[in-house]
Structure formats: structure tokens, C-alpha cells
Design a protein around this motif. Structure first.
Motif, mmCIF file in Angstrom:
data_model
loop_
_atom_site.group_PDB
_atom_site.id
_atom_site.type_symbol
_atom_site.label_atom_id
_atom_site.label_comp_id
_atom_site.label_asym_id
_atom_site.label_seq_id
_atom_site.Cartn_x
_atom_site.Cartn_y
_atom_site.Cartn_z
ATOM 1 N N ALA A 76 -23.540 -45.290 28.265
ATOM 2 C CA ALA A 76 -23.484 -43.945 27.677
ATOM 3 C C ALA A 76 -22.525 -43.917 26.493
ATOM 4 C CB ALA A 76 -23.038 -42.945 28.745
ATOM 5 N N ILE A 77 -21.394 -44.632 26.608
ATOM 6 C CA ILE A 77 -20.498 -44.872 25.482
ATOM 7 C C ILE A 77 -20.517 -46.376 25.244
ATOM 8 C CG2 ILE A 77 -18.141 -44.742 24.610
ATOM 9 C CD1 ILE A 77 -17.760 -42.264 26.347
ATOM 10 N N PRO A 78 -21.261 -46.865 24.245
ATOM 11 C CA PRO A 78 -21.435 -48.305 24.061
ATOM 12 C C PRO A 78 -20.102 -49.019 23.864
ATOM 13 C CG PRO A 78 -22.982 -47.066 22.703
ATOM 14 C CD PRO A 78 -22.004 -46.070 23.244
ATOM 15 N N VAL A 79 -20.000 -50.220 24.415
ATOM 16 C CA VAL A 79 -18.818 -51.050 24.263
ATOM 17 C C VAL A 79 -19.172 -52.230 23.374
ATOM 18 C CG1 VAL A 79 -17.193 -52.556 25.478
ATOM 19 C CG2 VAL A 79 -17.832 -50.353 26.464
ATOM 20 N N GLY A 80 -18.329 -52.509 22.396
ATOM 21 C CA GLY A 80 -18.575 -53.570 21.433
ATOM 22 C C GLY A 80 -18.183 -53.147 20.034
ATOM 23 N N ASP A 81 -17.800 -51.883 19.892
ATOM 24 C CA ASP A 81 -17.297 -51.365 18.629
ATOM 25 C C ASP A 81 -15.804 -51.633 18.511
ATOM 26 O OD1 ASP A 81 -18.952 -50.234 16.669
ATOM 27 O OD2 ASP A 81 -19.416 -48.522 17.946
ATOM 28 N N ASP A 82 -15.243 -51.307 17.346
ATOM 29 C CA ASP A 82 -13.803 -51.436 17.156
ATOM 30 C C ASP A 82 -13.040 -50.355 17.909
ATOM 31 O OD1 ASP A 82 -13.563 -53.740 15.382
ATOM 32 O OD2 ASP A 82 -14.687 -52.528 13.975
ATOM 33 N N CYS A 83 -13.682 -49.228 18.173
ATOM 34 C CA CYS A 83 -13.118 -48.153 18.999
ATOM 35 C C CYS A 83 -14.208 -47.651 19.942
ATOM 36 C CB CYS A 83 -12.664 -46.959 18.150
ATOM 37 S SG CYS A 83 -11.424 -47.287 16.897
ATOM 38 N N ALA A 84 -13.786 -47.064 21.055
ATOM 39 C CA ALA A 84 -14.723 -46.278 21.851
ATOM 40 C C ALA A 84 -14.957 -44.963 21.116
ATOM 41 C CB ALA A 84 -14.144 -46.015 23.234
ATOM 42 N N ALA A 85 -16.221 -44.610 20.904
ATOM 43 C CA ALA A 85 -16.572 -43.364 20.206
ATOM 44 C C ALA A 85 -17.069 -42.361 21.240
ATOM 45 C CB ALA A 85 -17.638 -43.632 19.150
ATOM 46 N N ILE A 86 -16.287 -41.321 21.475
ATOM 47 C CA ILE A 86 -16.554 -40.352 22.529
ATOM 48 C C ILE A 86 -17.031 -39.050 21.881
ATOM 49 C CG2 ILE A 86 -15.561 -39.115 24.497
ATOM 50 C CD1 ILE A 86 -13.338 -41.367 24.409
ATOM 51 N N PRO A 87 -18.271 -38.624 22.121
ATOM 52 C CA PRO A 87 -18.763 -37.386 21.491
ATOM 53 C C PRO A 87 -17.872 -36.203 21.837
ATOM 54 C CG PRO A 87 -20.561 -38.587 22.524
ATOM 55 C CD PRO A 87 -19.297 -39.255 22.979
ATOM 56 N N ASP A 88 -17.565 -35.393 20.817
ATOM 57 C CA ASP A 88 -16.686 -34.235 21.002
ATOM 58 C C ASP A 88 -17.117 -33.149 20.020
ATOM 59 O OD1 ASP A 88 -14.399 -32.868 22.155
ATOM 60 O OD2 ASP A 88 -13.361 -33.238 20.270
ATOM 61 N N GLY A 89 -18.066 -32.319 20.443
ATOM 62 C CA GLY A 89 -18.595 -31.300 19.549
ATOM 63 C C GLY A 89 -19.403 -31.942 18.439
ATOM 64 N N ASP A 90 -19.072 -31.618 17.198
ATOM 65 C CA ASP A 90 -19.824 -32.154 16.062
ATOM 66 C C ASP A 90 -19.152 -33.390 15.462
ATOM 67 O OD1 ASP A 90 -17.618 -30.951 14.974
ATOM 68 O OD2 ASP A 90 -18.715 -29.752 13.495
ATOM 69 N N SER A 91 -18.221 -33.998 16.213
ATOM 70 C CA SER A 91 -17.557 -35.213 15.742
ATOM 71 C C SER A 91 -17.327 -36.133 16.939
ATOM 72 C CB SER A 91 -16.227 -34.860 15.044
ATOM 73 O OG SER A 91 -15.351 -34.197 15.936
ATOM 74 N N TRP A 92 -16.547 -37.187 16.725
ATOM 75 C CA TRP A 92 -16.273 -38.164 17.780
ATOM 76 C C TRP A 92 -14.779 -38.414 17.876
ATOM 77 C CZ3 TRP A 92 -20.533 -38.245 14.812
ATOM 78 C CH2 TRP A 92 -21.777 -38.427 15.439
ATOM 79 N N LEU A 93 -14.271 -38.446 19.106
ATOM 80 C CA LEU A 93 -12.936 -38.976 19.344
ATOM 81 C C LEU A 93 -13.023 -40.495 19.342
ATOM 82 C CD1 LEU A 93 -11.640 -36.699 22.242
ATOM 83 C CD2 LEU A 93 -10.931 -36.644 19.836
ATOM 84 N N LEU A 94 -12.061 -41.135 18.721
ATOM 85 C CA LEU A 94 -12.010 -42.595 18.660
ATOM 86 C C LEU A 94 -10.786 -43.081 19.426
ATOM 87 C CD1 LEU A 94 -12.829 -43.123 14.873
ATOM 88 C CD2 LEU A 94 -14.421 -43.138 16.804
ATOM 89 N N LEU A 95 -10.990 -44.052 20.318
ATOM 90 C CA LEU A 95 -9.901 -44.560 21.146
ATOM 91 C C LEU A 95 -9.956 -46.079 21.133
ATOM 92 C CD1 LEU A 95 -7.599 -43.863 23.151
ATOM 93 C CD2 LEU A 95 -9.320 -43.908 24.975
ATOM 94 N N ALA A 96 -8.824 -46.705 20.810
ATOM 95 C CA ALA A 96 -8.781 -48.169 20.751
ATOM 96 C C ALA A 96 -7.383 -48.650 21.094
ATOM 97 C CB ALA A 96 -9.182 -48.664 19.363
ATOM 98 N N GLY A 97 -7.281 -49.926 21.418
ATOM 99 C CA GLY A 97 -5.980 -50.528 21.695
ATOM 100 C C GLY A 97 -5.961 -51.968 21.243
ATOM 101 N N GLU A 98 -4.768 -52.466 20.932
ATOM 102 C CA GLU A 98 -4.592 -53.848 20.492
ATOM 103 C C GLU A 98 -3.406 -54.459 21.232
ATOM 104 O OE1 GLU A 98 -6.343 -55.648 18.443
ATOM 105 O OE2 GLU A 98 -7.584 -54.190 17.367
ATOM 106 N N GLY A 99 -3.573 -55.672 21.722
ATOM 107 C CA GLY A 99 -2.480 -56.451 22.282
ATOM 108 C C GLY A 99 -2.263 -57.684 21.420
#
Length: 328
Positions: free
Chosen positions: A37-60
């Protein structure tokens, strides 16, 4: 062995690509991939939020890097996360950090670099976690952002041009292959350069893209192709490169500003100009193909770098590709 085959062998043996192969174990264990439902493989997780997307990512960051260059490791906690957000066509909101250290002096250097990155890029630090009584130093950071229109890793299409854009106005941080064009640049330049990506997304000029990571230029292109279930022919010598940098080293380098973009040919000129207008090197360096192979070309010499139908990299490709591909 031909020149192209020798280059393929050297790049495939690189540590950056090996780290990306480790992702397949995680995606397999967690049942994650491009078809969720939220594809994995992007640089961030793209979470639908109204007419835009929340972006969430992390780096170690690798322990050896944190030990050798703690200030820059902290700085990268900000820099590389912001690059992930930009690669998705987004703008950053805030960053948190996660720090383990066994010495207050070392922790102070990491935190000083992180703070410097926050100030230069104008993105706030809003919390995190710390443990200063750990047996060794480990550091990571996570970012929250928002995109009005996405650039994803899943939409590269046969016939697209592959454009590589990289800021060559920098230097290597020896002995590592980190190309630093950030700490030597004015803050306003860095912020405006990152703004190129969301503006390209909002103009509908980019079909797919990724920021160049520890996998290097070729490895990052391969990750993009895997996510989209396609292949490409890549002109290795056409990738913008600083004077004096040997090609094998450069192709495995981690630039502070570097992106690979899949663009419809009729839009390539406009995309390249956007980068050139900011003093950033950019060129069409390859063409996306339907056959899921990445082929490297050196002038007239060509060799298969990776056959995604036979061997997956991260496991984040489409289901039909993952089913046919052998485990690494």
C-alpha cells in the motif's frame, strides 16, 4: 577481458553495492516491496496526506566513518536525509538524530556537525535519542518532509533518458570516496540547489529518480531500474566527472549532491538546463530499456553489469520481477 567487463567486475566487487544487497534480507524478512500500500524501495516512504504526501526517511552511518570523521558524519546526518527528501520531489520539515558514543568528546564532534548542517540548510532539529555510555560510536538520523507532487523510483519507462546531475564544485574527503561539495558552499546556494528537484516534480518534468547513494552512480541507477522493473544502457564515460578522478573510483563515489533521473526525451533539455542554470553538471548518460538488464558501455565496448531477471539487488522490484529473480 574487455575494458567494459573489467569495469563491471571492479564495480560489482565494491562495498557500497554489497551494502545495498543486504537490503534484500530485510525486505524479504519483513515482506516489504514495491507492491505494498506504501511501496518500499524509494528514498523516502511516501504517505498520502490529503492532496500531498508526507515523506519519512532515515539514514545510519558506518561505524568506521563515524570514528574517522565524526564532525562530517554528523553533518551528513542532515545533508543525506535532505537529499532523500529532494529526490522524492519534496521539501524537508524537521530532523531527529540517534546517537551512541563511548566518549563525550566524540559525541560533541558528531553533534557539532549535525548542528552545522541544520544551520546551513535551514532545517530544524527537533529531538532524538542519545546514549553516551555505549561500547562504540553509532549515529543515525531521520527526516520528515512533504511533497506536493512525487518523484518516485517506480515510474521509469522504456525509452526514457537517464540524466545524471552532480555538483562537481567540491573535493574528496580522503581517504574515503565522499565527494564533498557542501561544506565548501554558501548556505543560500545549497538551499536553492535542493529546490531544483521539487520544482522539477511540480512542473511534471521528471518521471522517476533517486539520489546517488553509497552504491555510487551505477549502483544507484540499478536500484532505480529494479524498482521500476526495467533496464538501461548506460554510457559510463558520459557521467559528469571532476578533472583527475579515475573513472572506477568516481562511479563508486558518494557525492553530496548527485541524482539520477528518468526523463521523457522531450523533457530532457529542460531538465538539464535547470541544473546548468545553477552551475551543476548534468547530462543524458543512458536510455531506459524494457529488458531488465543494466548494460555499461565504454565507447564501443559494452558489458552486462546486472541482469535483474536472474539476480535481484534490494528485492524492492515489482512482484513479477522478484518472483523470477534468484536470491543474492
Amino acid at each position: 577481458m574487455s575494458a567494459a567487463s573489467a569495469l563491471v567486475a571492479e564495480l560489482r566487487a565494491g562495498l557500497g553495492l554489497a551494502h545495498k544487497r543486504d537490503i534484500a534480507l530485510v525486505t524479504g524478512a519483513l515482506g516489504l516491496g514495491a507492491d505494498g500500500a506504501i511501496p518500499v524501495g524509494d528514498d523516502c516512504a511516501a504517505i498520502p496526506d490529503g492532496d500531498s504526501w508526507l515523506l519519512l526517511a532515515g539514514e545510519g552511518f558506518m561505524a568506521g566513518f563515524v570514528e574517522r570523521d565524526p564532525w562530517f558524519a554528523g553533518y551528513c546526518g542532515m545533508m543525506v536525509n535532505l537529499s532523500d527528501v529532494a529526490a522524492m520531489g519534496g521539501r524537508p520539515t524537521a530532523v531527529i538524530d540517534i546517537l551512541w558514543s563511548n566518549a563525550a568528546e566524540q559525541a560533541q564532534k558528531i553533534l557539532a556537525g549535525l548542528k552545522a548542517g541544520s544551520e546551513v540548510y535551514g532545517v530544524p532539529l527537533v529531538g532524538g535519542h542519545c546514549n553516551l555510555r555505549s561500547p562504540s560510536a553509532q549515529f543515525g538520523a531521520a527526516v520528515l518532509g512533504r511533497a506536493r507532487r512525487l518523484i518516485t523510483s517506480f515510474d521509469a519507462s522504456p525509452g526514457d533518458d537517464l540524466i545524471f546531475a552532480v555538483d562537481l564544485r567540491g573535493r574528496y574527503r580522503e581517504p574515503d570516496s565522499y565527494w564533498d561539495a557542501s561544506t565548501v558552499a554558501p548556505a543560500e546556494q545549497l538551499r536553492s540547489d535542493l529546490e531544483i528537484l521539487p520544482l522539477l516534480a511540480e512542473a511534471g518534468l521528471v518521471r522517476a529518480g533517486k539520489d546517488v547513494s553509497m552504491a555510487g552512480f551505477v549502483g544507484t541507477a540499478l536500484m532505480l531500474l529494479e524498482a521500476s522493473g526495467v533496464g538501461a544502457v548506460l554510457q559510463a564515460h558520459a557521467i559528469p566527472r571532476p578533472d583527475g578522478a579515475p573513472l572506477p573510483r568516481w562511479l563508486q563515489s558518494f557525492p553530496s549532491f548527485g541524482f539520477v533521473l528518468s526523463v521523457a526525451p522531450q523533457d530532457s533539455g529542460a531538465v538539464v538546463r535547470r541544473f546548468h542554470d545553477r552551475g551543476i553538471a548534468a547530462d543524458v548518460c543512458g536510455r531506459v530499456t524494457r529488458e531488465p538488464q543494466l548494460r555499461l558501455r565504454l565507447q564501443r565496448d559494452e558489458a552486462v553489469f546486472w541482469d535483474l531477471a536472474a539476480e535481484r539487488l534490494t528485492g524492492c522490484g515489482p512482484a513479477h520481477l522478484s518472483r523470477s529473480a534468484a536470491h543474492p
